[in-house]
Design an enzyme around this catalytic site. Structure first.
Site, PDB file in Angstrom:
ATOM      1  CE  LYS A  22      -1.507   1.648   4.067  1.00 22.03           C
ATOM      2  NZ  LYS A  22      -1.168   3.087   4.232  1.00 22.03           N
ATOM      3  CG  ASN A  23       2.652   2.726   3.508  1.00 24.76           C
ATOM      4  OD1 ASN A  23       1.471   3.031   3.380  1.00 24.76           O
ATOM      5  ND2 ASN A  23       3.245   2.619   4.688  1.00 24.76           N
ATOM      6  CB  CYS A 117      -4.331  11.145  12.298  1.00 23.07           C
ATOM      7  SG  CYS A 117      -2.686  10.493  12.340  1.00 23.07           S
ATOM      8  NE  ARG A 122       1.214  10.039  10.375  1.00 28.32           N
ATOM      9  CZ  ARG A 122       0.859   8.925   9.757  1.00 28.32           C
ATOM     10  NH1 ARG A 122      -0.213   8.285  10.109  1.00 28.32           N
ATOM     11  NH2 ARG A 122       1.591   8.457   8.775  1.00 28.32           N
ATOM     12  CG  ASP A 306       3.786   1.473   9.438  1.00 25.45           C
ATOM     13  OD1 ASP A 306       3.449   2.296  10.301  1.00 25.45           O
ATOM     14  OD2 ASP A 306       3.807   1.739   8.217  1.00 25.45           O
ATOM     15  NE  ARG A 398      -6.470   4.347   6.338  1.00 26.70           N
ATOM     16  CZ  ARG A 398      -5.542   5.085   6.912  1.00 26.70           C
ATOM     17  NH1 ARG A 398      -5.599   5.341   8.204  1.00 26.70           N
ATOM     18  NH2 ARG A 398      -4.564   5.591   6.206  1.00 26.70           N
TER      19      ARG A 398
END
Ligand code: UD1
Length: 419
Positions: A22-23, A117, A122, A306, A398
């Site tokens: 995804k990233n 968030c 961030r 992560d 997500r």
């Protein structure tokens, strides 16, 4: 709202196909904005953030075709708007990746300011300061970042703090700038190298990606290209943790073990058996015997933030006490109190979590607070005795493709339901 019901205590066994990262997909999709040619992407994960990025590209005026699952063809020949609106940015911070490409190609970009968030403040100040060095004039109008420029001018940019999407935004912007840009203290994540590879296929001149100094020689125009997204290292690491925690045995296919050096090294030291039969496969098994081992999250190639939440779930089972230090984000321990509801003994002291391992976890009702926190709760639920209900699984949607299907295919008892 969707929830997961998990009945834990069964080892995971079998083979799992790892999806695209995804990233990596997010900045690569944004890079399509740099050209009027068609960019074809393969190995895209079918997850909510990618659908959001697709919507953003379509809202801006891109033509997007999906000839098959995991493939998108993006053509940015008729861009009419230059704005990422609040509705999209608030659901996905990475919408800020549209800023660099729009500004560089059209001389104007507007991106709603991402709010705070769940995992801390961030800010995007480093993106903005660096674009200013290239000649952008940036202001804030009613909560929207407005950036304007004639043709950007190559310059030397030093990032006072390493930022992944900041580095990506600048690489994209500098690709169309006049002259040479050198990014110092750049992020070194594999996703940066993947983006550089795509940009170069489009005609850019990027060297040094993967090191902390990236050199970009600007060109006047970029063209179309085809690109296959790298495998998701965090999904891979999450399945390593799930196999280890449930005492199971998994074969992880289509992954890149070389992108997981720190995770594999730490897990091995903690007593997880991990073998790499070839360049794209990992075999993992564990039969108890986990030992507590401290980690400190760091920028790549350090231990990824992560993976911190999933590693914490693993440490609840290990013999002894481990200290987990979160160096990248403030306020990224929200999973700790949920894991505690399942019987984990975790004490938070500032940016450290002290995990007293060795106890058994029992199923409980828990709530996901962010993407990786939700992954840790799922992994913990698979290992816990009895039933776990994970609420707010939209967070996991997500970034994890078909997570419950993949887990069920290797024996996990997990189902999605709605109340
Ligand atoms: C990316 C990843 C995310 C990962 C993170 C760190 C994507 C889409 N997301 O997020 O999954 O957890 O890297 O590996 O790739 N910072 C500032 N000012 C800025 C930018 C960042 O102060 O302008 C700070 C952040 O608050 C944070 C640190 O720098 O403390 C690192 O953030 P950054 O690398 O930018 O994270 P993201 O790119 O948002």
């Amino acid at each position: 709202m969707d929830k997961f019901r998990i009945v834990g205590g069964r080892p995971l066994e079998g083979r799992v196909q790892i999806s695209g990262a995804k990233n990596s997909a997010l900045p690569c999709l944004a890079a399509a904005l740099l050209s009027s040619g068609t960019v074809t992407f393969h190995n895209l994960p079918y997850v909510r953030d990618i659908i959001t990025m697709r919507r953003l590209l379509e809202d801006l005026g891109c033509g997007v075709l999906m000839p098959e699952q995991a493939t998108l063809k993006v053509t940015a020949s008729n861009i009419e708007f230059f704005e990422a609106p609040y509705e999209l940015v608030k659901s996905m911070r990475a919408s800020v990746l549209a800023l660099g490409p729009l500004l560089a190609r059209f001389g104007e970009a507007r991106v709603s300011l991402p709010g705070g968030c769940a995992i801390g403040q961030r800010p995007v100040d480093l993106h903005l300061r660096a674009l200013e060095v290239l000649g952008a004039v940036i202001s804030l109008e009613n909560g929207t970042i407005v950036a304007r420029a004639g043709r950007l001018k190559g310059a030397n940019v030093f990032f006072p703090k390493i930022t992944v999407t900041g580095t990506e935004n600048l690489m994209m912007a500098a690709s169309l700038a006049e002259g040479v840009t050198v990014l110092d203290n750049a992020a070194r994540e594999p996703e940066i190298e993947d983006l550089a590879e795509l940009l170069n296929k489009m005609g850019a001149r990027v060297t040094g990606a993967g090191t902390s100094t990236i050199r970009i020689e600007g060109v006047e125009k970029l063209g179309g290209a085809g690109h296959t997204i790298i495998p998701d290292r965090i999904e891979t690491g999450t399945f390593l943790a799930a196999a280890a925690l449930t005492g199971g045995e998994l074969e992880l296919c289509n992954c890149r073990p070389d992108h997981l050096g720190s995770v594999i090294a730490h897990m091995r030291q903690a007593g997880v058996h991990i073998e790499q039969p070839n360049q794209f496969t990992l075999n993992v098994h564990a039969n108890g015997g986990l030992k507590a081992l401290d980690i400190v999250t760091q920028e790549y190639p350090g231990f990824p933030t992560d993976m911190q939440a999933q590693y914490m779930a693993l440490m609840t089972r290990a013999e002894g006490t481990s200290v987990i230090t979160e160096n990248i984000f403030e306020n990224r321990f929200m999973h700790a109190s949920e894991l505690a509801r399942m019987g984990a003994r975790i004490h938070i002291q500032g940016k450290q979590a002290i995990v007293e391992g060795g106890g058994r976890m029992t199923g409980a009702k828990v709530q996901a607070s962010d993407l990786r926190a939700s992954a840790s709760l799922v992994v913990a639920g698979l290992a816990a005795d009895g039933e776990t209900i994970v609420d707010r699984v939209y967070h996991i949607d997500r970034g994890y493709e078909k997570i419950e299907e993949k887990l069920r295919s290797v024996g996990g008892q997990i189902e999605r339901f709605r109340e």
